[in-house]
Structure formats: structure tokens, C-alpha cells
Design a protein around this motif. Structure first.
Motif, PDB file in Angstrom:
ATOM      1  N   ASP A  83      17.062 -15.043 -22.086  1.00 43.35           N
ATOM      2  CA  ASP A  83      16.466 -14.733 -20.784  1.00 43.35           C
ATOM      3  C   ASP A  83      15.011 -14.277 -20.901  1.00 43.35           C
ATOM      4  O   ASP A  83      14.227 -14.477 -19.987  1.00 43.35           O
TER       5      ASP A  83
ATOM      6  N   ALA B  47      11.564 -12.695 -16.272  1.00 46.99           N
ATOM      7  CA  ALA B  47      12.559 -13.185 -17.229  1.00 46.99           C
ATOM      8  C   ALA B  47      12.497 -14.713 -17.180  1.00 46.99           C
ATOM      9  O   ALA B  47      13.368 -15.368 -16.600  1.00 46.99           O
TER      10      ALA B  47
ATOM     11  N   ALA C  93      18.294  -6.426 -17.853  1.00 43.89           N
ATOM     12  CA  ALA C  93      18.752  -7.187 -16.687  1.00 43.89           C
ATOM     13  C   ALA C  93      20.217  -6.874 -16.447  1.00 43.89           C
ATOM     14  O   ALA C  93      21.002  -6.765 -17.391  1.00 43.89           O
TER      15      ALA C  93
ATOM     16  N   TYR D 262      13.012  -9.683 -11.750  1.00 44.09           N
ATOM     17  CA  TYR D 262      13.818  -8.527 -11.366  1.00 44.09           C
ATOM     18  C   TYR D 262      12.904  -7.449 -10.816  1.00 44.09           C
ATOM     19  O   TYR D 262      11.800  -7.234 -11.331  1.00 44.09           O
TER      20      TYR D 262
ATOM     21  N   PHE E  25      13.836 -11.259 -20.712  1.00 38.93           N
ATOM     22  CA  PHE E  25      13.574 -10.174 -19.770  1.00 38.93           C
ATOM     23  C   PHE E  25      12.480  -9.284 -20.355  1.00 38.93           C
ATOM     24  O   PHE E  25      12.598  -8.794 -21.475  1.00 38.93           O
TER      25      PHE E  25
ATOM     26  N   ASP F 155      15.562 -17.086 -17.898  1.00 36.06           N
ATOM     27  CA  ASP F 155      16.821 -16.974 -17.156  1.00 36.06           C
ATOM     28  C   ASP F 155      17.246 -18.351 -16.642  1.00 36.06           C
ATOM     29  O   ASP F 155      16.403 -19.192 -16.326  1.00 36.06           O
TER      30      ASP F 155
ATOM     31  N   ALA G 237      22.215  -9.794 -17.829  1.00 33.39           N
ATOM     32  CA  ALA G 237      21.544 -10.249 -19.047  1.00 33.39           C
ATOM     33  C   ALA G 237      22.346 -11.294 -19.815  1.00 33.39           C
ATOM     34  O   ALA G 237      23.567 -11.241 -19.876  1.00 33.39           O
TER      35      ALA G 237
ATOM     36  N   LYS H 236      16.575  -9.249  -7.194  1.00 33.43           N
ATOM     37  CA  LYS H 236      16.279 -10.326  -8.140  1.00 33.43           C
ATOM     38  C   LYS H 236      15.782 -11.527  -7.343  1.00 33.43           C
ATOM     39  O   LYS H 236      16.302 -11.815  -6.265  1.00 33.43           O
TER      40      LYS H 236
END
Length: 171
Positions: free
Chosen positions: A93, A110, A86, A124, A95, A113, A89, A139
Motif C-alpha cells: 500500500d 497510499a 491504515a 487517508y 501508506f 493501495d 492496511a 478515506k
């Protein structure tokens, strides 16, 4: 989880269909930087010559920030091509908790987040560029996102439609 890189480092397996023998394992993947607890293989997506494998508990940008590993098909097998993270990041999160892919789009969940509150979640989007690498595109967060929604827990894409799951949303 496969423990090749430490406890719960993870792995992914590619099977190919053989007309006479059914599905046969053809490759095993482990992250090039495999580490304990990464859970590489927690999510997977494949489209044409690209294979994406999520490791949502990888710690490269903070504890459980997450990573996605891209493999590209060359001369009969998939080889490591690119690692995605990310662009904003942060720890927790996750991701890479979910993945979806088309020929030129990669969607990465994610769910941990915190943009709209703790674990509100986000998604994302990456686009395949002319050089064959996945680059930052956009995003997304829920229009009514709130803490603990886990938006991005699941994702899928089909043409111009993107669907995003947030199973903990209170609506």
C-alpha cells in the motif's frame, strides 16, 4: 537513507532558524521500531506542535504496507507520540508515501493501495481529537480511479482544499 536501523531504514532531521546563524540542525529522528528498508523520512509534514514522518516501506501490516510516526513538541523538543497505520492496511500500500498537515488534519497518501485496481492508490485523512491524538477520519479514492494510477503519490491541504496527485493516471 540513514542506516541507523539497518540499510535504508531512514531518518529525518529538524532544523531551526536562528536569526544570526541561519538554519541549524536541532534534532535527528529515527523510527522507534526502525528496520531495514522502511525509508523512514521519505515524507514529512509539520504543523504547530506536531511533526509527521512517513515510512512507506515499513512492513508492520505486510510487505511495504507503510506507517506514519507522529512526534509532539514537549519542553523544547519533539518526542515520539503515536504511530499511525491504515485501518485497512495491506502489503504494497505504501501508506505514508506523501503527507500534508494542518492544525487539526493529517492527510496520508497510499499510492499502492488496490481499492480500484492494483496500485490505483488512495488517501487517508486523520483528525486531531480533544485528547491530542490523531484518529481515523476518512478515506478517498479517485472518482475515475483505475489500476496503476498511483493516486496519493503527492498530497497537500490548505484550509478546506485538498489536492491529490496521481501522476500515472492515463487521462
Amino acid at each position: 537513507n540513514d542506516d541507523a536501523g539497518g540499510s535504508n531504514a531512514g531518518a529525518a532531521y529538524l532544523y531551526r532558524r536562528n536569526l544570526f546563524s541561519g538554519w541549524i540542525q536541532s534534532q535527528k529522528f529515527v523510527a522507534p521500531d526502525a528496520a531495514a528498508g522502511d525509508q523512514f523520512g521519505r515524507s514529512v509534514a509539520i504543523s504547530k506542535i506536531y511533526l509527521a514522518i512517513g515510512a512507506p516501506y515499513a512492513d508492520d501490516d505486510g510487505f511495504s504496507s507503510g506507517s506514519v510516526y507522529i512526534y509532539k513538541y514537549y519542553s523544547g523538543s519533539y518526542v515520539f507520540h503515536q504511530e499511525l497505520k491504515a485501518w485497512d492496511a495491506a502489503a504494497y500500500d505504501n501508506f505514508g508515501i506523501s503527507l500534508a498537515m494542518t492544525n487539526d488534519r493529517l492527510i496520508v497518501g497510499a499510492s499502492g493501495d488496490d481499492d480500484l485496481g492494483s496500485s490505483s492508490g488512495s488517501v487517508y485523512a486523520f483528525e486531531l481529537n480533544s485528547a491530542g491524538f490523531w484518529q481515523k477520519w476518512d478515506k478517498y479514492t479517485a472518482s475515475d480511479g483505475a489500476a496503476s494510477d498511483l493516486f496519493g503519490w503527492s498530497v497537500d491541504i490548505d484550509g478546506d482544499n485538498l489536492v491529490i496527485g496521481a501522476f500515472a493516471d492515463d487521462h
